[in-house]
Write an enzyme that holds these catalytic residues in place. Structure first.
Site, short mmCIF file in Angstrom:
data_model
loop_
_atom_site.label_atom_id
_atom_site.label_comp_id
_atom_site.label_asym_id
_atom_site.label_seq_id
_atom_site.Cartn_x
_atom_site.Cartn_y
_atom_site.Cartn_z
N LYS A 1 0.86 -1.18 0.00
CA LYS A 1 0.00 0.00 0.00
C LYS A 1 0.90 1.23 0.00
CE LYS A 1 -3.75 2.30 2.49
NZ LYS A 1 -4.63 2.28 3.69
N LYS B 1 -2.16 -1.58 -3.78
CA LYS B 1 -2.99 -0.38 -3.79
C LYS B 1 -2.10 0.85 -3.90
CE LYS B 1 -6.47 1.92 -0.86
NZ LYS B 1 -7.19 1.89 0.44
#
Length: 330
Positions: free
Chosen positions: A196, A254
């Protein structure tokens, strides 16, 4: 011209193109992120995310059922937490009667077949908007992990199928797996946000939850000390491999489109399913361009999500899931 091989032969018409198509997007690939708020029969538009709403629990349950009927079998839940419930410990996150826990129970009662993947992070519950507990002027990793384990067990007790820790603390997957095992939740999975990135594409999401980080105790209003540096790729591989070793069942990358190289690299190295999040900023850009008539909304949605799957994703988290499902069902 004398040519034995002509690639255009397999592009001659739609039927032939369909026969040789390498990547197919279906409703089975879609996970719908949802924002839940307190109250009853309440629905608030999120201005920076056209077509996306914060909804009270009753309308959320209704929406889950409607989308399940469209073929969307999984939801990813986020809570809009009242300011009076926020503090530096995030203790509301493991309140057995909290909004997240109540929402999970209500959805399971109404739509037992849906897969519930609640977000596991402290930022919606933090007075500072950070994913961790602040101690001595820094985000304290280990006390945050302990809090996340409490939250994860509480969500498992409420009926969650797969926990989705998005905090990026070190060691939290192993600690959460051990906590689940010790408490009898051996069948509850972990979808780890392994890679992330500290991205500028999260802005609209933070507006939706009022969870943007703020300056606090010498900590800047960003998440760069725990989310990944977007300049790096080898680091993402290291994070993913460690989370697999610690017991993650699914690996999340992400954001989506700006990081398809990361998806592709990790796909070559692990056998576990990969999830990719088409984040709020990506969604907002496509919607803004479509609303201005610069892009065809339906076509760019399908093309962008197909590119994510082509890169190696097994599932895609997207706010566009309902309209994409309707397009695919046609």
């Amino acid at each position: 011209m004398k040519m034995i091989s002509r690639n255009r032969r397999l592009r001659a018409n739609d039927s032939i193109r369909s026969l040789v198509r390498e990547t197919n997007l279906t409703t089975n690939d879609l996970v719908l992120p949802m924002f839940v708020m307190e109250g009853n029969n309440k629905k608030e538009a999120i201005s920076s995310m056209p077509g996306v709403f914060r909804q009270s629990l009753d309308l959320t349950v209704q929406s889950v059922q409607e989308n399940y009927d469209l073929g969307i079998k999984a939801v990813n839940l986020y809570m809009k937490v009242s300011d009076n419930l926020k503090d530096n410990t995030g203790k509301e996150a493991w309140n057995p009667n909290g909004l997240m826990q109540t929402t999970i129970k209500a959805i399971k009662d109404a739509v037992p077949g849906v897969v519930i993947m609640p977000d596991v992070a402290l930022d919606p519950y933090s007075m500072y908007g950070h994913d961790g507990i602040i101690k001595n002027g820094k985000i304290d990793n280990d006390s945050t992990v302990n809090a996340l384990v409490k939250m994860g067990i509480s969500l498992a007790e409420a009926g969650a199928d797969i926990l989705a820790p998005s905090d990026m603390m070190d060691g939290r997957v192993l600690a959460m797996r051990e906590g689940l095992e010790e408490n009898g939740f051996t069948d509850v999975g972990i979808l780890s946000y392994a890679a992330k990135y500290a991205s500028a594409f999260y802005g609209p999401f933070r507006n939706a939850l009022d969870s943007a980080p703020v300056d606090a105790q010498e900590i800047p209003a960003d998440k760069k000390t725990y989310q990944m540096d977007f300049h790096n790729s080898r680091e993402a591989i290291d994070e993913a491999l460690k989370d697999v070793e610690e017991g993650a069942d699914i690996i999340m990358i992400k954001p989506g489109l700006p990081y398809l190289d990361i998806v592709s690299k990790i796909r070559e190295l692990i056998t576990q399913p990969i999830a990719v999040y088409q984040v709020s900023g990506e969604y907002a850009m496509l919607k803004a361009a479509a609303q201005n008539g610069w892009l065809d909304n339906d076509k760019v949605l399908i093309e962008s999500l197909t590119s994510i799957k082509r890169a190696g994703a097994d599932m895609i988290f997207t706010y566009a899931a309902p309209e994409v499902a309707k397009l695919l069902n046609k």
